[in-house]
Design a protein around this motif. Sequence first.
Motif, PDB file in Angstrom:
ATOM      1  N   HIS A 127       0.839  -1.202   0.000  1.00 12.17           N
ATOM      2  CA  HIS A 127       0.000   0.000   0.000  1.00 12.17           C
ATOM      3  C   HIS A 127       0.873   1.251   0.000  1.00 12.17           C
ATOM      4  N   ALA A 128       1.908   1.261   0.835  1.00 11.82           N
ATOM      5  CA  ALA A 128       2.803   2.415   0.913  1.00 11.82           C
ATOM      6  C   ALA A 128       3.509   2.642  -0.415  1.00 11.82           C
ATOM      7  N   GLU A 129       3.890   1.568  -1.089  1.00 12.23           N
ATOM      8  CA  GLU A 129       4.541   1.715  -2.391  1.00 12.23           C
ATOM      9  C   GLU A 129       3.583   2.331  -3.407  1.00 12.23           C
ATOM     10  N   ARG A 130       2.339   1.871  -3.409  1.00  9.57           N
ATOM     11  CA  ARG A 130       1.362   2.442  -4.337  1.00  9.57           C
ATOM     12  C   ARG A 130       1.138   3.930  -4.077  1.00  9.57           C
ATOM     13  N   LEU A 131       1.185   4.326  -2.803  1.00  7.65           N
ATOM     14  CA  LEU A 131       0.953   5.722  -2.448  1.00  7.65           C
ATOM     15  C   LEU A 131       2.158   6.611  -2.758  1.00  7.65           C
ATOM     16  N   GLY A 132       3.343   6.015  -2.906  1.00  2.44           N
ATOM     17  CA  GLY A 132       4.523   6.789  -3.239  1.00  2.44           C
ATOM     18  C   GLY A 132       5.458   7.085  -2.087  1.00  2.44           C
ATOM     19  N   PHE A 133       5.329   6.368  -0.963  1.00  2.00           N
ATOM     20  CA  PHE A 133       6.278   6.551   0.132  1.00  2.00           C
ATOM     21  C   PHE A 133       7.656   6.061  -0.303  1.00  2.00           C
ATOM     22  N   HIS A 134       8.693   6.682   0.256  1.00  2.00           N
ATOM     23  CA  HIS A 134      10.063   6.496  -0.246  1.00  2.00           C
ATOM     24  C   HIS A 134      10.729   5.239   0.313  1.00  2.00           C
ATOM     25  N   ARG A 135      10.653   5.047   1.612  1.00  2.00           N
ATOM     26  CA  ARG A 135      11.286   3.908   2.291  1.00  2.00           C
ATOM     27  C   ARG A 135      10.260   3.181   3.159  1.00  2.00           C
ATOM     28  N   TYR A 136      10.618   1.949   3.491  1.00  2.00           N
ATOM     29  CA  TYR A 136       9.816   1.162   4.428  1.00  2.00           C
ATOM     30  C   TYR A 136      10.786   0.447   5.352  1.00  2.00           C
ATOM     31  N   TRP A 137      10.859   0.911   6.590  1.00  2.00           N
ATOM     32  CA  TRP A 137      11.812   0.353   7.542  1.00  2.00           C
ATOM     33  C   TRP A 137      11.095  -0.470   8.611  1.00  2.00           C
ATOM     34  N   LEU A 138      11.772  -1.522   9.066  1.00  2.00           N
ATOM     35  CA  LEU A 138      11.293  -2.386  10.132  1.00  2.00           C
ATOM     36  C   LEU A 138      12.172  -2.216  11.360  1.00  2.00           C
ATOM     37  N   ALA A 139      11.553  -2.238  12.543  1.00  2.00           N
ATOM     38  CA  ALA A 139      12.282  -1.985  13.785  1.00  2.00           C
ATOM     39  C   ALA A 139      12.538  -3.286  14.545  1.00  2.00           C
ATOM     40  N   GLU A 140      13.743  -3.407  15.081  1.00  2.00           N
ATOM     41  CA  GLU A 140      14.115  -4.586  15.866  1.00  2.00           C
ATOM     42  C   GLU A 140      13.748  -4.402  17.341  1.00  2.00           C
ATOM     43  N   HIS A 141      12.898  -5.278  17.836  1.00  2.00           N
ATOM     44  CA  HIS A 141      12.599  -5.351  19.276  1.00  2.00           C
ATOM     45  C   HIS A 141      12.502  -6.825  19.640  1.00  2.00           C
ATOM     46  N   HIS A 142      12.801  -7.142  20.888  1.00  2.00           N
ATOM     47  CA  HIS A 142      12.787  -8.536  21.322  1.00  2.00           C
ATOM     48  C   HIS A 142      12.014  -8.684  22.628  1.00  2.00           C
ATOM     49  N   ALA A 143      11.442  -9.872  22.798  1.00  2.00           N
ATOM     50  CA  ALA A 143      10.713 -10.224  24.025  1.00  2.00           C
ATOM     51  C   ALA A 143       9.595  -9.232  24.321  1.00  2.00           C
ATOM     52  N   MET A 144       8.959  -8.728  23.260  1.00  2.00           N
ATOM     53  CA  MET A 144       7.805  -7.830  23.405  1.00  2.00           C
ATOM     54  C   MET A 144       6.635  -8.463  22.655  1.00  2.00           C
ATOM     55  N   PRO A 145       5.642  -8.963  23.370  1.00  2.00           N
ATOM     56  CA  PRO A 145       4.542  -9.697  22.719  1.00  2.00           C
ATOM     57  C   PRO A 145       3.793  -8.882  21.672  1.00  2.00           C
ATOM     58  N   GLY A 146       3.789  -7.555  21.801  1.00  2.00           N
ATOM     59  CA  GLY A 146       3.034  -6.718  20.883  1.00  2.00           C
ATOM     60  C   GLY A 146       3.779  -6.291  19.643  1.00  2.00           C
ATOM     61  N   ILE A 147       5.009  -6.798  19.440  1.00  2.00           N
ATOM     62  CA  ILE A 147       5.811  -6.420  18.280  1.00  2.00           C
ATOM     63  C   ILE A 147       6.343  -7.683  17.609  1.00  2.00           C
ATOM     64  N   ALA A 148       6.089  -7.826  16.304  1.00  2.00           N
ATOM     65  CA  ALA A 148       6.428  -9.068  15.596  1.00  2.00           C
ATOM     66  C   ALA A 148       7.627  -8.929  14.672  1.00  2.00           C
ATOM     67  N   SER A 149       8.364  -7.811  14.760  1.00  2.00           N
ATOM     68  CA  SER A 149       9.459  -7.567  13.807  1.00  2.00           C
ATOM     69  C   SER A 149      10.828  -7.915  14.371  1.00  2.00           C
ATOM     70  N   SER A 150      10.905  -8.884  15.268  1.00  2.00           N
ATOM     71  CA  SER A 150      12.181  -9.200  15.924  1.00  2.00           C
ATOM     72  C   SER A 150      13.206  -9.785  14.957  1.00  2.00           C
ATOM     73  N   ALA A 151      12.777 -10.631  14.020  1.00  2.00           N
ATOM     74  CA  ALA A 151      13.698 -11.183  13.015  1.00  2.00           C
ATOM     75  C   ALA A 151      13.755 -10.199  11.843  1.00  2.00           C
ATOM     76  N   THR A 152      14.369  -9.065  12.091  1.00  2.00           N
ATOM     77  CA  THR A 152      14.236  -7.906  11.217  1.00  2.00           C
ATOM     78  C   THR A 152      14.757  -8.165   9.807  1.00  2.00           C
ATOM     79  N   ALA A 153      15.928  -8.771   9.678  1.00  2.00           N
ATOM     80  CA  ALA A 153      16.492  -9.025   8.355  1.00  2.00           C
ATOM     81  C   ALA A 153      15.605  -9.964   7.542  1.00  2.00           C
ATOM     82  N   VAL A 154      15.026 -10.959   8.198  1.00  2.00           N
ATOM     83  CA  VAL A 154      14.122 -11.882   7.504  1.00  2.00           C
ATOM     84  C   VAL A 154      12.913 -11.126   6.963  1.00  2.00           C
ATOM     85  N   LEU A 155      12.351 -10.259   7.793  1.00  2.00           N
ATOM     86  CA  LEU A 155      11.153  -9.523   7.395  1.00  2.00           C
ATOM     87  C   LEU A 155      11.466  -8.506   6.292  1.00  2.00           C
ATOM     88  N   ILE A 156      12.651  -7.892   6.351  1.00  2.00           N
ATOM     89  CA  ILE A 156      13.062  -6.978   5.285  1.00  2.00           C
ATOM     90  C   ILE A 156      13.092  -7.704   3.943  1.00  2.00           C
TER      91      ILE A 156
END
Length: 329
Positions: free
Chosen positions: A32-61
Motif C-alpha cells: 500500500h505504501a509503495e502504491r501511495l509513493g512513500f520512499h522507504r519502508y523500515w522495520l524496527a528490531e525489538h525482542h521479548a515484546m509480545p506486541g511487536i512481531a518484527s524481531s527477526a528484522t532481516a528476515v522480514l526486510i
Amino acid sequence: MSVPFSVLDLAPVVSGSTSGQALRNTLDLARHAERLGFHRYWLAEHHAMPGIASSATAVLIGQVAAATSALRVGSGGIMLPNHAPMVVAEQFGTLEALYPGRIDLGLGRAPGTDQATARALRRSPDALSVDDFPEQVVELRNYFDAASKVTPAAGNEPPIWLLGSSGYSARLAGLLGLPFAFAHHFSAENTVPALALYRESFRPGALEEPYSMIGVSVTAAETDERARELAAPQALAFLRLRQGNPGLMPTPEETAAHPYTPLERQMIDARLADQVMGSPETVRRQMDALIERTAVDEVMVTTMVYDHADRLRSYDILAELYQDALAPA
C-alpha cells in the motif's frame, strides 16, 4: 513542505490477533505504501515484546522487498550491540545482492530489550555494552569492503544510517559523514538539539552533506476526536511497557475501560502531545510546523492503531495531504 515521506513499521500484534496476522499486515501495508509513493519502508528490531512481531528484522526486510518492486526497504534499526557485526554484514550483504539499490541498514546502539534477552542474543555478557558502538560500526563497514572475504557482504554495502534518541549517535553520524535518523516519536524534547549537533559535527564521509530524518508518530482520521480515539490504544500499550508489563495492543474497548490513575493520565497526555494527530487539516498544520522547526530532509511515519483498515486510511490521508512529496506507483 515537499520532503520525502517514509514508513516505520513495528509489525504490531493486537489483542485477539496473532503474530502471523501482524506480519501479513506488514506485507499489505508495504504494498500500500509503495502504491501511495512513500520512499522507504523500515522495520524496527525489538525482542521479548509480545506486541511487536518484527524481531527477526532481516528476515522480514527480505519478505517486504520481495513483496514490492521499487520501495527502499531497511532497518529502523538493527540494534548492533545484539549482534556480531559480521553476521549483520552477511545478512545485509545478502539483501543488497538480492535487491540491489533498494536496501538500507539503519543501526542503533541500544539493545532494544532487557539485559537477559540481550545476553541470550549475544551469548556473552561482555558484549552487552554500548560503549564500543563506534568500533562495531567501523568493523561492520569493513566487512562490506570489496577486498573483504565475507561473502556476500564484500562489495555489497547498502547505505548505512545511524539512529538515535540523544546526542551520542547524532555526533557519531556527523563525524563519520553518515545519514542520521532521530526518534522524535519517543524523544521529542531532544529532537532539535540532536539535529543541531549532527549538523555541527558533520564531516564529509559516505555523504558530502548532512542528511537527516525524523521518526514521527502520526494518526490521521476524519476528525480530531476520531484520531485521538484511534491513538489511545497504542498510548496505553506504551504506558504498560514503561510500567514493565509489555503486551498486545489493547482493543479500543479495553482502552476506554482502563482505570487510569491521575499519573497515568498525565503520562498518556504527554505521550499523545508529542504525536501528529488529528483531522487532515490538523495533521497538515502540525506536520508543516514540525518540518519547519526541525529543517529535516525526510520524515518517517509510524502509525500504530488497533484496526489495520484505520492504519491504511491514516497513510491515505497523509498521502493526500502531501501529494507533491510522494511519487505514487
